[in-house]
Design a protein around this motif. Sequence first.
Motif, PDB file in Angstrom:
ATOM      1  N   GLY A 113       0.769  -1.242   0.000  1.00  0.00           N
ATOM      2  CA  GLY A 113       0.000   0.000   0.000  1.00  0.00           C
ATOM      3  C   GLY A 113       0.791   1.276   0.000  1.00  0.00           C
ATOM      4  N   SER A 114       2.039   1.252  -0.463  1.00  0.00           N
ATOM      5  CA  SER A 114       2.820   2.492  -0.473  1.00  0.00           C
ATOM      6  C   SER A 114       2.300   3.443  -1.542  1.00  0.00           C
ATOM      7  N   ARG A 115       2.610   4.717  -1.350  1.00  0.00           N
ATOM      8  CA  ARG A 115       2.271   5.713  -2.362  1.00  0.00           C
ATOM      9  C   ARG A 115       2.933   5.365  -3.693  1.00  0.00           C
ATOM     10  N   LYS A 116       4.192   4.947  -3.609  1.00  0.00           N
ATOM     11  CA  LYS A 116       4.932   4.575  -4.821  1.00  0.00           C
ATOM     12  C   LYS A 116       4.180   3.510  -5.614  1.00  0.00           C
ATOM     13  N   TYR A 117       3.739   2.470  -4.931  1.00  0.00           N
ATOM     14  CA  TYR A 117       3.055   1.365  -5.618  1.00  0.00           C
ATOM     15  C   TYR A 117       1.704   1.796  -6.170  1.00  0.00           C
ATOM     16  N   LEU A 118       0.889   2.455  -5.353  1.00  0.00           N
ATOM     17  CA  LEU A 118      -0.466   2.783  -5.794  1.00  0.00           C
ATOM     18  C   LEU A 118      -0.456   3.699  -7.010  1.00  0.00           C
ATOM     19  N   VAL A 119       0.380   4.737  -6.970  1.00  0.00           N
ATOM     20  CA  VAL A 119       0.413   5.687  -8.090  1.00  0.00           C
ATOM     21  C   VAL A 119       0.992   5.029  -9.338  1.00  0.00           C
ATOM     22  N   SER A 120       2.083   4.295  -9.172  1.00  0.00           N
ATOM     23  CA  SER A 120       2.687   3.624 -10.333  1.00  0.00           C
ATOM     24  C   SER A 120       1.722   2.611 -10.940  1.00  0.00           C
ATOM     25  N   SER A 121       1.051   1.858 -10.061  1.00  0.00           N
ATOM     26  CA  SER A 121       0.140   0.831 -10.558  1.00  0.00           C
ATOM     27  C   SER A 121      -1.021   1.435 -11.332  1.00  0.00           C
ATOM     28  N   LEU A 122      -1.585   2.509 -10.812  1.00  0.00           N
ATOM     29  CA  LEU A 122      -2.706   3.132 -11.522  1.00  0.00           C
ATOM     30  C   LEU A 122      -2.261   3.651 -12.885  1.00  0.00           C
ATOM     31  N   ASN A 123      -1.073   4.237 -12.962  1.00  0.00           N
ATOM     32  CA  ASN A 123      -0.574   4.698 -14.261  1.00  0.00           C
ATOM     33  C   ASN A 123      -0.469   3.530 -15.240  1.00  0.00           C
ATOM     34  N   GLN A 124       0.040   2.388 -14.768  1.00  0.00           N
ATOM     35  CA  GLN A 124       0.119   1.209 -15.623  1.00  0.00           C
ATOM     36  C   GLN A 124      -1.276   0.731 -16.032  1.00  0.00           C
ATOM     37  N   PRO A 147       2.161   3.198   6.854  1.00  0.00           N
ATOM     38  CA  PRO A 147       1.249   4.069   7.603  1.00  0.00           C
ATOM     39  C   PRO A 147      -0.040   4.299   6.814  1.00  0.00           C
ATOM     40  N   LEU A 148      -1.175   4.184   7.504  1.00  0.00           N
ATOM     41  CA  LEU A 148      -2.448   4.381   6.817  1.00  0.00           C
ATOM     42  C   LEU A 148      -2.516   5.746   6.156  1.00  0.00           C
ATOM     43  N   GLU A 149      -1.915   6.743   6.792  1.00  0.00           N
ATOM     44  CA  GLU A 149      -1.953   8.102   6.232  1.00  0.00           C
ATOM     45  C   GLU A 149      -1.268   8.160   4.871  1.00  0.00           C
ATOM     46  N   GLU A 150      -0.231   7.368   4.671  1.00  0.00           N
ATOM     47  CA  GLU A 150       0.445   7.370   3.370  1.00  0.00           C
ATOM     48  C   GLU A 150      -0.464   6.782   2.295  1.00  0.00           C
ATOM     49  N   THR A 151      -1.062   5.647   2.596  1.00  0.00           N
ATOM     50  CA  THR A 151      -1.976   5.021   1.634  1.00  0.00           C
ATOM     51  C   THR A 151      -3.151   5.938   1.329  1.00  0.00           C
ATOM     52  N   LEU A 152      -3.739   6.510   2.365  1.00  0.00           N
ATOM     53  CA  LEU A 152      -4.941   7.322   2.184  1.00  0.00           C
ATOM     54  C   LEU A 152      -4.629   8.634   1.474  1.00  0.00           C
ATOM     55  N   GLN A 153      -3.484   9.244   1.788  1.00  0.00           N
ATOM     56  CA  GLN A 153      -3.138  10.481   1.090  1.00  0.00           C
ATOM     57  C   GLN A 153      -2.866  10.214  -0.380  1.00  0.00           C
ATOM     58  N   ALA A 154      -2.309   9.045  -0.685  1.00  0.00           N
ATOM     59  CA  ALA A 154      -2.129   8.685  -2.095  1.00  0.00           C
ATOM     60  C   ALA A 154      -3.482   8.620  -2.802  1.00  0.00           C
ATOM     61  N   LEU A 155      -4.499   8.049  -2.138  1.00  0.00           N
ATOM     62  CA  LEU A 155      -5.834   8.003  -2.742  1.00  0.00           C
ATOM     63  C   LEU A 155      -6.397   9.405  -2.944  1.00  0.00           C
ATOM     64  N   VAL A 156      -6.204  10.285  -1.947  1.00  0.00           N
ATOM     65  CA  VAL A 156      -6.658  11.670  -2.075  1.00  0.00           C
ATOM     66  C   VAL A 156      -6.005  12.327  -3.290  1.00  0.00           C
ATOM     67  N   ALA A 180      -9.935   5.321   7.683  1.00  0.00           N
ATOM     68  CA  ALA A 180     -10.015   5.731   6.281  1.00  0.00           C
ATOM     69  C   ALA A 180     -11.206   6.655   6.043  1.00  0.00           C
ATOM     70  N   TYR A 181     -12.331   6.291   6.596  1.00  0.00           N
ATOM     71  CA  TYR A 181     -13.542   7.100   6.421  1.00  0.00           C
ATOM     72  C   TYR A 181     -13.313   8.528   6.910  1.00  0.00           C
ATOM     73  N   GLU A 182     -12.743   8.666   8.106  1.00  0.00           N
ATOM     74  CA  GLU A 182     -12.570   9.987   8.694  1.00  0.00           C
ATOM     75  C   GLU A 182     -11.480  10.777   7.968  1.00  0.00           C
ATOM     76  N   TYR A 183     -10.377  10.135   7.641  1.00  0.00           N
ATOM     77  CA  TYR A 183      -9.278  10.812   6.945  1.00  0.00           C
ATOM     78  C   TYR A 183      -9.758  11.367   5.602  1.00  0.00           C
ATOM     79  N   LEU A 184     -10.441  10.527   4.840  1.00  0.00           N
ATOM     80  CA  LEU A 184     -10.897  10.943   3.514  1.00  0.00           C
ATOM     81  C   LEU A 184     -11.997  12.004   3.612  1.00  0.00           C
ATOM     82  N   ARG A 185     -12.881  11.874   4.587  1.00  0.00           N
ATOM     83  CA  ARG A 185     -13.952  12.865   4.773  1.00  0.00           C
ATOM     84  C   ARG A 185     -13.374  14.242   5.056  1.00  0.00           C
ATOM     85  N   GLN A 186     -12.361  14.291   5.879  1.00  0.00           N
ATOM     86  CA  GLN A 186     -11.755  15.571   6.254  1.00  0.00           C
ATOM     87  C   GLN A 186     -11.051  16.237   5.082  1.00  0.00           C
TER      88      GLN A 186
END
Length: 314
Positions: A113-124, A147-156, A180-186
């Motif tokens: 769930g790293s930012r590196k993986y999520l962003v790279s994977s979506l581009n692919q 850290p959940l904050e890293e994964t969630l901020q990548a989604l944001v 996740a619900y609260e982080y993304l809502r904020q």
Amino acid sequence: MEHYSAAPNRYEQGMTYNRCGHSGVLLPKLSLGFWHNFGSVDPYERSREIVRYALDHGVVHLDLANNYGPVYGSAEQTLGRLMDDDLRPYRDELFIATKAGYDMWPGPYGNWGSRKYLVSSLNQSLSRMHLDYVDLFYSHRYDPETPLEETLQALVDIVRSGKALYVGISRWPLEALRTAYEYLRQRDVPLLIYQGRLNMLDRSPQEEGILDFCADNGVGFISFSPLAQGLLTDRYLQGIPQESRMAKGKFLKESMLTPELLQQLRQWNDEALAQGHTLAEHALRWILQQRGVTSVLVGASSTQQLEKNLRCVL
């Protein structure tokens, strides 16, 4: 190549749509999953026929992931070919999802769930699917190390980049779902949907409180594996067929079909027949009746199989 025009009456075939949580998104009660039957090992024309049939009957939500196939990535490549051959004129009618979280490529950056993986994977994924954006991007599984904050901020940031319109999570535990619900809502990128395994044999999202949380907080819920890899069909009511998944040890083991389970399956089958349904229809209807459920993901190896599954809502 034969030109495809979607059926003019595709929204008059009986499909109904549920609102996804508190969002503006409506999802069909049955959605089409690309986990199996759409990879490079599968005949393209058969996959194409299934997707055409789905759209012609109002099934506008297509669910993929980076590693669906086999081989990894090939289900998304199939969709990319379908976009070019058939679906491009209907892009705005489709709600296309993909995910990242499981093993995808070698090395330290192709998993979890790293930012590196999520962003790279979506581009692919966008490159394979020949798309500029997806409607929905999921974190495919909870990562206990990142850290959940890293994964969630990548989604944001993925939403803010325009590469996804909405985000979801799949198979996260309840406490991580709350975070996740609260982080993304904020951050004004609300959690659209949670994807989890829910069927008559596996009710863990209910037992763990995930369904109630989603219903109480305006988060949609979509069920995968609704037929328990075929157990909740009439396939195993008389034992283990020779060419079945269970006989081949593919996803199902013979030890699972205990006398107690077989008795339960036959009881549910009798209840279904008494209502004029098959066991599979009965199982799909059961999921859709549960509080908080938005949609059910079904797979299909043929248009005939998809047609049978659609009977539970049409």
